[in-house]
Motif scaffolding. Sequence first.
Motif, mmCIF file in Angstrom:
data_model
loop_
_atom_site.group_PDB
_atom_site.id
_atom_site.type_symbol
_atom_site.label_atom_id
_atom_site.label_comp_id
_atom_site.label_asym_id
_atom_site.label_seq_id
_atom_site.Cartn_x
_atom_site.Cartn_y
_atom_site.Cartn_z
ATOM 1 N N THR A 128 0.833 -1.203 0.000
ATOM 2 C CA THR A 128 0.000 0.000 0.000
ATOM 3 C C THR A 128 0.872 1.259 0.000
ATOM 4 O OG1 THR A 128 -1.722 -1.203 1.188
ATOM 5 C CG2 THR A 128 -1.851 1.202 1.227
ATOM 6 N N LEU A 129 1.906 1.266 0.809
ATOM 7 C CA LEU A 129 2.816 2.407 0.874
ATOM 8 C C LEU A 129 3.509 2.632 -0.465
ATOM 9 C CD1 LEU A 129 4.152 4.600 2.634
ATOM 10 C CD2 LEU A 129 5.905 2.904 3.210
ATOM 11 N N LEU A 130 3.973 1.560 -1.084
ATOM 12 C CA LEU A 130 4.644 1.686 -2.380
ATOM 13 C C LEU A 130 3.691 2.236 -3.440
ATOM 14 C CD1 LEU A 130 7.208 1.234 -4.065
ATOM 15 C CD2 LEU A 130 6.310 -1.048 -4.583
ATOM 16 N N LYS A 131 2.481 1.720 -3.497
ATOM 17 C CA LYS A 131 1.495 2.224 -4.469
ATOM 18 C C LYS A 131 1.234 3.711 -4.240
ATOM 19 C CE LYS A 131 -0.979 -2.090 -5.269
ATOM 20 N NZ LYS A 131 -2.256 -2.802 -5.099
ATOM 21 N N ARG A 132 1.108 4.094 -2.982
ATOM 22 C CA ARG A 132 0.882 5.503 -2.643
ATOM 23 C C ARG A 132 2.029 6.360 -3.138
ATOM 24 N NH1 ARG A 132 3.209 9.074 0.234
ATOM 25 N NH2 ARG A 132 2.072 10.761 1.199
ATOM 26 N N ASN A 133 3.261 5.943 -2.819
ATOM 27 C CA ASN A 133 4.433 6.722 -3.213
ATOM 28 C C ASN A 133 4.511 6.876 -4.721
ATOM 29 O OD1 ASN A 133 5.011 6.749 -0.497
ATOM 30 N ND2 ASN A 133 6.730 5.330 -0.638
ATOM 31 N N LEU A 134 4.330 5.780 -5.447
ATOM 32 C CA LEU A 134 4.410 5.833 -6.910
ATOM 33 C C LEU A 134 3.315 6.704 -7.504
ATOM 34 C CD1 LEU A 134 5.286 2.101 -7.677
ATOM 35 C CD2 LEU A 134 6.841 4.061 -7.736
ATOM 36 N N SER A 135 2.150 6.711 -6.893
ATOM 37 C CA SER A 135 1.038 7.516 -7.419
ATOM 38 C C SER A 135 1.280 9.015 -7.256
ATOM 39 C CB SER A 135 -0.279 7.125 -6.743
ATOM 40 O OG SER A 135 -0.330 7.603 -5.412
ATOM 41 N N LYS A 136 2.156 9.405 -6.357
ATOM 42 C CA LYS A 136 2.452 10.824 -6.122
ATOM 43 C C LYS A 136 3.418 11.399 -7.157
ATOM 44 C CE LYS A 136 -0.004 11.005 -2.361
ATOM 45 N NZ LYS A 136 -1.238 11.754 -2.300
ATOM 46 N N ALA A 137 4.129 10.530 -7.874
ATOM 47 C CA ALA A 137 5.125 10.990 -8.848
ATOM 48 C C ALA A 137 4.456 11.440 -10.146
ATOM 49 C CB ALA A 137 6.112 9.867 -9.150
ATOM 50 N N THR A 138 5.027 12.462 -10.757
ATOM 51 C CA THR A 138 4.564 12.871 -12.087
ATOM 52 C C THR A 138 5.262 12.060 -13.174
ATOM 53 O OG1 THR A 138 6.174 14.678 -12.065
ATOM 54 C CG2 THR A 138 3.920 15.222 -11.419
ATOM 55 N N HIS A 139 6.446 11.512 -12.847
ATOM 56 C CA HIS A 139 7.199 10.671 -13.790
ATOM 57 C C HIS A 139 7.896 9.563 -13.011
ATOM 58 C CE1 HIS A 139 6.680 13.688 -16.948
ATOM 59 N NE2 HIS A 139 7.049 14.594 -16.050
ATOM 60 N N LEU A 140 7.904 8.365 -13.598
ATOM 61 C CA LEU A 140 8.598 7.224 -13.012
ATOM 62 C C LEU A 140 9.679 6.756 -13.972
ATOM 63 C CD1 LEU A 140 5.490 5.189 -11.761
ATOM 64 C CD2 LEU A 140 7.029 6.601 -10.378
ATOM 65 N N PHE A 141 10.841 6.372 -13.407
ATOM 66 C CA PHE A 141 11.954 5.890 -14.209
ATOM 67 C C PHE A 141 12.394 4.518 -13.725
ATOM 68 C CE2 PHE A 141 12.150 10.493 -14.347
ATOM 69 C CZ PHE A 141 12.221 10.731 -15.715
ATOM 70 N N SER A 142 12.762 3.671 -14.671
ATOM 71 C CA SER A 142 13.225 2.334 -14.357
ATOM 72 C C SER A 142 14.382 1.992 -15.293
ATOM 73 C CB SER A 142 12.088 1.339 -14.553
ATOM 74 O OG SER A 142 12.555 0.017 -14.423
ATOM 75 N N THR A 143 15.304 1.180 -14.810
ATOM 76 C CA THR A 143 16.428 0.778 -15.646
ATOM 77 C C THR A 143 16.165 -0.507 -16.404
ATOM 78 O OG1 THR A 143 17.427 -0.353 -13.754
ATOM 79 C CG2 THR A 143 18.142 1.921 -14.191
ATOM 80 N N SER A 144 14.974 -1.078 -16.254
ATOM 81 C CA SER A 144 14.645 -2.281 -17.016
ATOM 82 C C SER A 144 13.163 -2.339 -17.288
ATOM 83 C CB SER A 144 15.089 -3.547 -16.270
ATOM 84 O OG SER A 144 14.216 -3.806 -15.190
ATOM 85 N N GLU A 145 12.798 -2.998 -18.369
ATOM 86 C CA GLU A 145 11.370 -3.151 -18.692
ATOM 87 C C GLU A 145 10.700 -4.055 -17.687
ATOM 88 O OE1 GLU A 145 10.088 -3.707 -22.640
ATOM 89 O OE2 GLU A 145 11.723 -2.515 -23.475
ATOM 90 N N ARG A 146 11.393 -5.078 -17.218
ATOM 91 C CA ARG A 146 10.801 -5.986 -16.229
ATOM 92 C C ARG A 146 10.426 -5.233 -14.967
ATOM 93 N NH1 ARG A 146 13.165 -9.999 -12.305
ATOM 94 N NH2 ARG A 146 11.407 -11.338 -11.812
ATOM 95 N N MET A 147 11.312 -4.376 -14.522
ATOM 96 C CA MET A 147 11.039 -3.602 -13.307
ATOM 97 C C MET A 147 9.913 -2.598 -13.560
ATOM 98 S SD MET A 147 13.742 -1.714 -10.734
ATOM 99 C CE MET A 147 14.955 -1.757 -11.989
ATOM 100 N N ALA A 148 9.888 -2.013 -14.729
ATOM 101 C CA ALA A 148 8.844 -1.049 -15.066
ATOM 102 C C ALA A 148 7.475 -1.711 -15.034
ATOM 103 C CB ALA A 148 9.108 -0.428 -16.435
#
Length: 148
Positions: A128-148
């Motif tokens: 729940t905390l992770l979903k909340r944090n990610l939802s607050k970002a205007t942009h997300l970055f990942s170094t791999s497609e699997r992680m994305a």
Amino acid sequence: MKILLLSDLNSVHTKKWVAGLFAQGCHLAIFGLSKPTDDFYEQFDTVEIAYGNLTGAREKSCLSKVGYLKEVLNLKRLYNGFKPDIVHAHYASSYGLLGSFLRHSPYLISVWGSDIFEFPKVSFFNRTLLKRNLSKATHLFSTSERMA
């Protein structure tokens, strides 16, 4: 451009980001949860550094994240004095949490791996905390497609 990085001051990845952004002429401020263990940042005379006094920052328990909240005031002092154009948190579960309290836009989060692959598997609270944090970002970055 003024960029506030929220990241582990002792990480080789953070140091590479700082060196690269500094070389591009960006004005930087960096907030870490603990003190740097070497003098790497001294070569960048215009980079502002601030850090908390948190030990065990990489623990996976949800209770360890409560300690981050006491660092929000230190972060807000740096933020208000620096007035960044961009806030960029490295690591979604820790610095992503801190950055979300700034309510800045644009707000970027770079995920690193264990914050996506391991942290949410620990408990419902962590997911729940992770979903909340990610939802607050205007942009997300990942170094791999699997992680994305």
